[in-house]
Design an enzyme around this catalytic site. Structure first.
Site, PDB file in Angstrom:
ATOM      1  N   ASP A   1       0.866  -1.171   0.000  1.00 21.10           N
ATOM      2  CA  ASP A   1       0.000   0.000   0.000  1.00 21.10           C
ATOM      3  C   ASP A   1       0.913   1.236   0.000  1.00 21.10           C
ATOM      4  OD1 ASP A   1      -3.094   0.708   1.805  1.00 21.10           O
ATOM      5  OD2 ASP A   1      -2.091   1.748   0.186  1.00 21.10           O
TER       6      ASP A   1
HETATM    7  C1  GLC Z   1      -4.344   4.123   0.092  1.00 17.34           C
HETATM    8  C2  GLC Z   1      -5.262   2.990   0.454  1.00 17.34           C
HETATM    9  C3  GLC Z   1      -5.433   1.946  -0.616  1.00 17.34           C
HETATM   10  C4  GLC Z   1      -5.359   2.610  -1.983  1.00 17.34           C
HETATM   11  C5  GLC Z   1      -3.952   3.151  -2.144  1.00 17.34           C
HETATM   12  C6  GLC Z   1      -3.761   3.889  -3.486  1.00 17.34           C
HETATM   13  O1  GLC Z   1      -3.501   4.438   1.157  1.00 17.34           O
HETATM   14  O2  GLC Z   1      -4.996   2.301   1.686  1.00 17.34           O
HETATM   15  O3  GLC Z   1      -6.690   1.290  -0.404  1.00 17.34           O
HETATM   16  O4  GLC Z   1      -5.635   1.670  -3.023  1.00 17.34           O
HETATM   17  O5  GLC Z   1      -3.567   4.020  -1.081  1.00 17.34           O
HETATM   18  O6  GLC Z   1      -4.536   5.031  -3.508  1.00 17.34           O
END
Ligand code: GLC
Length: 751
Positions: free
Chosen positions: A296
């Protein structure tokens, strides 16, 4: 080595030839790649590093920045952005792809990641579905499949291939600011809904030859932080992970899931991103996942400056790659690339380990057909917000409405002439959609589609003969005022036929939605209390990502509808329920909390509901369902149903046998309706304590007045087993109860 030239005819490099097997194309391409090119394929960077202003909303490519990152740093993936017109995305993706395909040494296409989690919500004019908490409430996987399919349809023509959905975390903590991104608290429901969404996203034939990769997230055990706050510590045993949090990911993997995103948090002291046990032993060896595992946002950096388990970014990179990640969503710098290059050159990480991840990334790109079709379709984008797509979103919103109370059948409303509408969501569009809508945190009102109705608009359309007054909208005074003014105000309301209060939350996303108090805000509670003093029926509509504590407000209201976050078509869905055009079929996908500090999922352990009554000190009282009048699976309809003739084919289930149960459902009303039949099993004893009950099967049936249907469920011993701390199934002889429609029958398993 570029293409091989033979007799003035350029023979495409082996890997570029789609006639060859993907496995061999991967090996051919891998053999040509430098270490830096390989590490570039393991890196995903944010759109702000390649656009002209460095802001998310700017979908204009800065060619110089993009060329540097793709040609000199070999970056294989980018992500993010905000809602812009389809032609803007199309132009951006075409330019970005051209650099990778035509200007880089090996021409490896880009794969672009985006959070289209409830429709292509970063596309202007897109169809925006209800969020997952609503889809869970439908108990109908077809709505999750349609969400995936429409998202694919409206994303493919932009050149978006990597869809960061579905969220497969469990909604077990109502404080958690991502509760609404889940399909609710039950592993079986989340499994069925998630697998359907993955299928819709990855197998949408209408977008061929353009395909999408789904992303199950956030692996694993993210959703039950003790504090209720996003990304804060979670305490789970491996046995709990296997039993409750693994099923939804496992089902998605078994459905052909291509990618998974990590949980940014820690479990029992170990950040998931640094856990070989979770990301390799569990995910790869136990669960058989062969796709791409991406971190993430800045999860590697978090090991250094958030979890403080790594001395520096390089050590964090070492930990994450050793644990098993394939792609770093870095996403704002090149430290991952430099660190990993050093680690390989120092021999601390082998190039074989790098090749393992690069093979997975290349496989996804080959499987999506990106080498053959790297560019967005050259036909003009046509799918965004099509009537057929919006119809699917309306059906999902309609079926997601959960009617919690309907005192004296005040609903459906009997042709009201004067309707009073109140509340923060009476005339709001953004409040219906939550986060990940147009922008990360949910955009301001003006950016929402002109044609999207507010509840005020939808009620006027639904009740054309009525006068709908929206208090607090435009120039109509709200509910503020002195005691005497309020008294007069209430008296004036007595001339109305129906009062509707649309309360709840404004949009938030992730940690921005952290709260300390789950109760409905005092301002809204006060307004509802005032309205309850007036004579007309009061309908309370909660538009909220979380089940706010509204115990008092439900008592003061004549009817209560949990509307969740129903998306762009939500206002019409609510108005249709109020008018009776739609018969509510939604069922709670979570246990609705009654007290601010007491949250229990329905599948809690028996000892969770232990009451100690000082007057009966010697008696352990464990009343089931005593913790909420609105348990998992609860929901009213405008039709009444009766369950009868609950029969078990046998009272003894043998080791290799099956046990078929039947139950009859009858529509005892004058209106056609749809009933969701939930089948639960309860193990009376277990070496590891057993949930009081577990959903094992659900099925919907639509019945005309007076009609009946025989519903059945065939149980096998697999339905009775549960995992131990190593994920090994335990199957114990004993007595079990099977429950459906409030009826219960016992049977035993002899083993
Ligand atoms: C965020 C979220 C995740 C998302 C990613 C990209 O922090 O936790 O669900 O897909 O970043 O935006």
């Amino acid at each position: 080595m570029a293409d091989i030239r033979i007799k003035n005819q350029v023979r495409p490099s082996y890997y570029k030839n789609p006639d060859h097997p993907i496995g061999k194309r991967i090996e051919d391409l891998l053999s040509r790649m430098t270490l830096r090119e390989k590490i570039g394929q393991m890196t995903q960077l944010d759109v702000t590093l390649i656009n002209t202003t460095g802001e998310q909303k700017d979908i204009e490519l800065d060619l110089k920045k993009a060329r540097d990152l793709i040609r000199n740093h070999h970056i294989g993936s980018f992500l993010n952005g905000e809602a812009v017109p389809a032609r803007t995305w199309h132009r951006f993706m075409t330019k970005l792809t051209r650099i990778a395909v035509e200007e880089s040494r090996l021409g490896i296409p880009i794969i672009y990641g985006i959070d289209h989690i409830h429709g292509a919500s970063y596309l202007e004019g897109a169809t925006v579905f209800p969020h997952n908490i609503n889809l869970g409430a439908t108990f109908n996987p077809e709505h999750a499949r349609n969400t995936g399919k429409v998202t694919a349809l409206e994303s493919a023509e932009l050149g978006h291939h990597w869809i960061f959905a579905p969220v497969l975390d469990l909604g077990v903590n109502p404080l958690w600011p991502r509760f609404w991104e889940t399909y609710g608290e039950d592993p079986h429901l989340a499994s069925e809904m998630g697998a359907a969404n993955v299928d819709g996203l990855q197998n949408c034939s209408e977008t061929l030859p353009h395909r999408q990769a789904a992303t199950a997230k956030h692996f694993i055990g993210y959703s039950d932080p003790r504090s209720g706050r996003d990304r804060t510590p979670v305490h789970l045993s491996m046995q709990q992970i296997h039993e409750f949090h693994r099923p939804s990911f496992q089902k998605a993997i078994d459905t052909g899931l291509k990618t998974i995103m990590t949980n940014a948090g820690e479990i029992s002291g170990i950040p998931v991103v640094a856990s070989y046990t979770l990301m390799t032993r569990l995910l790869r060896e136990d669960m058989g996942f062969e796709g791409v595992l991406i971190t993430d946002w800045d999860d590697i950096g978090k090991l250094e400056d958030f979890h403080h388990t790594a001395q520096n970014f390089k050590e964090a990179t070492f930990a994450a790659v050793e644990a098993g990640i394939d792609v770093s969503m870095t996403p704002l710098h090149l430290d991952f690339n430099e660190s990993l290059l050093e680690l390989v050159e120092e021999g601390r990480i082998t190039e074989e380990r790098i090749d393992e991840s690069v093979r997975r990334v290349l496989r996804i790109k080959f499987e999506l057909g990106l080498f053959e079709h790297p560019y967005p379709p050259d036909t003009a984008p046509v799918n965004a917000g099509s009537p057929d797509n919006r119809k699917k979103a309306l059906e999902a919103a309609r079926d997601s409405m959960v009617l919690l109370k309907n005192h004296d059948d005040v609903l459906p409303a009997a042709k009201p002439k004067r309707i009073g509408l109140f509340g923060i969501s009476a005339n709001s569009k953004r409040n219906f959609c939550g986060g990940w809508t147009l922008t990360w945190q949910g955009a301001e009102e003006s950016r929402f589609p002109e044609q999207m109705p507010t509840l005020f608009d939808a009620l006027r359309s639904e009740f054309p003969g009525a006068e709908v007054t929206c208090f607090g909208c435009n120039d109509v005074p709200g509910l503020s005022g002195s005691q005497s003014e309020q008294k007069e105000f209430v008296a004036m309301l007595n001339d109305f036929d129906l009062l509707i209060y649309a309360g709840g939350e404004e949009p938030y996303c992730e940690f921005a939605g952290n709260i300390n108090d789950l109760r409905l805000p005092e301002s809204q509670a006060g307004e509802l209390k005032l309205l309850s003093k007036a004579q007309p029926p009061l309908v309370f509509v909660l538009i909220s990502g979380r089940p706010l504590i509204v115990t008092e407000q439900i008592k003061d209201s004549d009817a209560m509808l949990f509307a969740g976050l129903p998306g762009f078509e939500g206002a019409e869905a609510i108005a249709g329920i109020i008018s009776g055009r739609f018969n509510p079929t939604g069922r709670l996908p979570f246990s609705y909390p009654v007290h601010p500090n007491h949250f229990l999922p329905y599948n809690h352990k028996k000892s969770s509901i232990y009451h100690f009554d000082i007057d009966n000190a010697n008696q352990i009282i464990q009343k089931e369902d005593s913790y909420t009048p609105y348990p998992f699976g609860f929901g009213l309809s405008y039709t009444t149903f009766r369950y009868s003739r609950f029969r078990l084919g046998t009272k003894t289930l043998l080791q290799k046998g099956t046990l078929t149960a039947e139950i009859t459902v009858t529509n005892t009303d004058s209106r056609e309706g749809t009933e969701t039949v939930l089948w639960f099993i309860s193990a009376h004893k277990g070496r590891i304590s057993r949930p009081v009950k577990e959903l094992k099967h659900f099925e919907q049936v639509s019945l005309k007045p007076g009609k009946s249907a025989k519903m059945s469920f065939t149980i096998t011993p697999d339905h009775l087993s549960y995992p131990d701390e190593n994920g090994k199934p335990i199957l114990e002889p004993g007595t079990f109860s099977l429950m459906a429609g409030g009826l219960k029958e016992n049977f035993c398993y002899e083993g």
